[in-house]
Design an enzyme around this catalytic site. Sequence first.
Site, PDB file in Angstrom:
ATOM      1  N   SER A 251      -8.636   7.677   4.646  1.00 19.18           N
ATOM      2  CA  SER A 251      -8.923   7.581   3.259  1.00 19.18           C
ATOM      3  C   SER A 251      -9.899   9.093   3.444  1.00 19.18           C
ATOM      4  CB  SER A 251      -9.928   6.478   2.603  1.00 19.18           C
ATOM      5  OG  SER A 251      -9.065   5.404   2.250  1.00 19.18           O
TER       6      SER A 251
ATOM      7  N   SER B 143      -7.920   6.917   0.073  1.00 21.63           N
ATOM      8  CA  SER B 143      -8.484   6.330  -1.247  1.00 21.63           C
ATOM      9  C   SER B 143      -9.608   7.406  -1.691  1.00 21.63           C
ATOM     10  CB  SER B 143      -9.084   5.076  -0.990  1.00 21.63           C
ATOM     11  OG  SER B 143     -10.433   5.169  -0.093  1.00 21.63           O
TER      12      SER B 143
ATOM     13  N   LYS C 279     -18.540   9.141  -3.659  1.00 20.90           N
ATOM     14  CA  LYS C 279     -17.610   8.059  -3.968  1.00 20.90           C
ATOM     15  C   LYS C 279     -18.223   6.843  -4.558  1.00 20.90           C
ATOM     16  CE  LYS C 279     -13.621   6.030  -1.576  1.00 20.90           C
ATOM     17  NZ  LYS C 279     -13.061   5.753  -0.215  1.00 20.90           N
TER      18      LYS C 279
END
Lengths: 484, 95, 477
Positions: free
Chosen positions: A175, A151, A76
């Site tokens: 998320s 997210s 990420k």
Amino acid sequence: MHNKTIAELSQSLAQGAFSSVELTQTYLERIERLDPQVNSYITVTADEALAAARQADARIKAGTAGTLTGIPLAQKDIFCTNGIKTTCGSKMLDNFISPYDATVISNFKQAGAVMLGKTNMDEFAMGSSNETSFYGAVKNPWDLDAVPGGSSGGSAAVVAARLAPASTGTDTGGSIRQPAALCGITGLKPTYGRVSRYGMIAFASSLDQAGPMARTAEDCALMMNAMAGFDDKDSTSIERDVPDYSASLNQPLAGLKVGLPKEYFAEGLDNDVASAVQVAIDEYKKLGAEIVDISLPNTGLSIPAYYVVAPAECSSNLSRFDGVRFGYRCDNPKDLEDLYKRSRGEGFGTEVKRRIMIGAYVLSAGYYDAYYIKAQKSRQLISQDFKQAFEKVDVIMGPTSPTVAFNLGEKTDDPVTMYLSDAYTIATNLAGLPGMSVPCGFVGQRPVGLQIIGNYFDEARLLNVAHQYQQHTDWHTRAPEAFR
Amino acid sequence: MSIERSDIEKIAHLARLEVAEADVPEYVRNLSNVFDLVAQMDSVDTDSVEPMAHPMEMVQRLRDDVATESDQREHFQQIAPQTENGLYLVPKVIE
Amino acid sequence: MQWEVVIGLEIHAQLATKSKIFSGASTAYGAEPNTQACAVDLGLPGVLPVFNKEALRMAVKFGLANNCEITRRSVFARKNYFYPDLPKGYQISQMDHPIVARGELEIELEDGSTKVIGITRAHLEEDAGKSLHEDFHGMTGIDLNRAGTPLLEIVSEPDMRSAKEAVAYMKKIHSLVQYLEICDGNMQEGSFRCDANVSIRPKGQQEYGTRAELKNINSFRFVERAINIEVERQIDVLEAGGKVVQETRLYDADKNETRSMRSKEEAFDYRYFPDPDLLPVEIDDAYIEAIRATLPELPDAKKRRFIDEYKLKADDASTLTSDRALSGFFEAVVKEGEDAKLAANWVISELLGALNKNGMALADSPVTADMLGGMIKRIKDNTISGKIAKQVFAAMWEGEGDADAIIEAKGLKQVTDSGAIEKIVDEVLANNQAQVEQYRGGNEKVLGFFVGQVMKASQGKANPSQVNQLLRVKLQG
């Protein structure tokens, strides 16, 4: 090659069926060919990946390889990666080449894993649909009209679309779990403090926690073996031995007490999602689990409390982005105020600005008690609900998200409707508990996730509970047609 | 709970965020909605509840007093918008 | 109208740790800009603070030395504001639960009376960097080496009623932090700084007037001047029918005036909240007692002991105990020279005088305690007179060796051979018959003249009391 799990790939690499370089090339080729449809990567680090793969192959040859040596992974873009652009999905950091590695990144490097690139995400991890990214929305590989969740939407999409065997995510209010559910993959948010936050760009420090996103619980366990552990650079890191998360995967579930909180099956839950979750729970009954009805009476406080605590922390955490030492600086600032206001005004997107303002407001003179202290008290009540529940049950189950993936653009106008999509995931962050999402069916072509919440440090049990389910179901093996 | 234009102006300044005049109404509307949501907390009596600042019942760990870091100025300043003679430059600060 | 001045001080003492309060960067002073600012100090994205053990110990030590309450569970909070030398956009400080709570301290005033000043609290926080306003094409340069240096902010009650009291309080704290070895006290380098909250009110009025905060005053002299000038300003404002505004003012030493700080004009809303990156700091009785056991003898106790044990005057005892190193020096001189009064006189008037004159610190003194003690021993055993000792001291200062070597080399040994002295006395008397007659005629004041002549003839080496005695005998005839 690209349909194998980490466990299978690791075996193939050890047996010499193919090399890490070949494996890495396969993925790089797929990314180049397929990612334009999904937009799941912000940065692809092909050269670095191949160099790391060559080193991994040498280790494998030398017999010094670990399970993750030579395994390509996507990270990420919230984790700082030395020498590589780290954007956090923001224009603010579009030019930010991190000068150091996050602890999670170092841990994977040490394990010999190969980083394919950095995945797209909601800006500064603020969002539930990946639509707040400066780099454009990620599309759900199961339905390109749908959001992947957020997210960690890019991280979920790369796994679903077979653009990486696994990835990392971070979870502040859902998320990891919500995009895992929406993309039909397996994701784990560990207990707060289990994985180091050092080098992970902070959204809300008391809620943020990194975890693995993969196809299977077994792979999540392998990732956790590398990710978890004490870090003396993080004051909130927990000094506690890390178990071998793979060791207990095969424990039988007979006698497992599963709590179903009535609040997670109430109004607001989509009927089809409810049915899919019910089928999964029936499967657990078959595996010998005992189902117990429980209540988490303060569940309704989680979203309100979260939208005070998280913005308050973020408003302060994001003050360092001021155009002075790194990151975006506006053109021709006329004075210091102008430098601050325009760098931040132009560098941050709308949702980030909104949350910073909410946070500044709830902390400001005259509002602190009514909002911030009230939210912390609510947080205490939410946490106590779980403490009481875990006196009666081993794990708690329910839907990860009230609906399947919604359409791109569907909820961007009203932040509040977007916030409600985290109704079932937020409470565990407020309490600091570990939680997972496991694929358990579809509504149409869009996946449904089953959430499993555990007691503090009970990640091994969660992985065991998820793995046993995956031994008896095949939802986790499904791949979207265009990406098989 | 309704947020006023003046609230937006005040907090945007506190947070050093430039907000375009045209965007203010939308912030007013959206933040008002968020604070309506947040107001749901008021339905619960929390008088006797201890605030919870942190999810874990842990105390601060202490670091030994050892200087471990070496000079990395050049490395760190490569990513800086503007430097000179090792200093970060900003528009003139008036005191 | 009669005005009463009300002053409270906020003293910032940089703690003498090796590394910063939340990072492993060095705190050494004077490095090239930004070479001691690590990733944590720069507030790079993703970095996290970890608290320095030594900063905690030093803060607790300070609290114990002033009988302050020590907080068993203290909490770090973020103070949010934007400033270029504040990298994270917030300063990690303490708000609701400071490590050191209420205590007090006794100061001594010029008339010898004492006054108790309340200490409200002392909390730990990180220092900011420095803004350099020299011209970089009209821009300001930022050096973050100082960012993250541990500070103990010591907040007093508004208990002081004059600039002199404020200075006495500040000097007391300054001496104390050095005694405790928690701060080097170097005001030029900014290790010890002070903000003063100053207000005035009509004498007899209970409530406080509106205060102005004078920022960053970096010497004792300036504290006194800045407060006095600010008091004058406030009196002028009020007597002209105006109002004092609550604001931050900067003291300009060159112009000897205070002026409003434009950049800090707006009311700050610091939005304090507990720092979620740090956890509560918990300490127990055992920890506190272990630190208490390391406390040195503190200035007040030492002063009392000096008065009792060495029979010193209160003034001298104050001077000698104002600095821990000086008190140690004095005691070493006493040990060697075996005369406390002589030691006190020589340390205070000669040694401190010489150091002052040369702008030197005690640590750099060419005359060591052993040397000075050795010289005093020679005064006591009559080898040299006090007057000759001044010569010896000057020679020691110039590095000519210790007292014995100098006395030997220069032949300064006092003449105590009564035969030799008698011979000189006889000569002096023979050569000054007129004065002899005067003495014998009843003018005993002439004795001083004879003593002087004899000493002169002996080049100062004759033992003065022997000379006196002999002269009296002989003059009596």
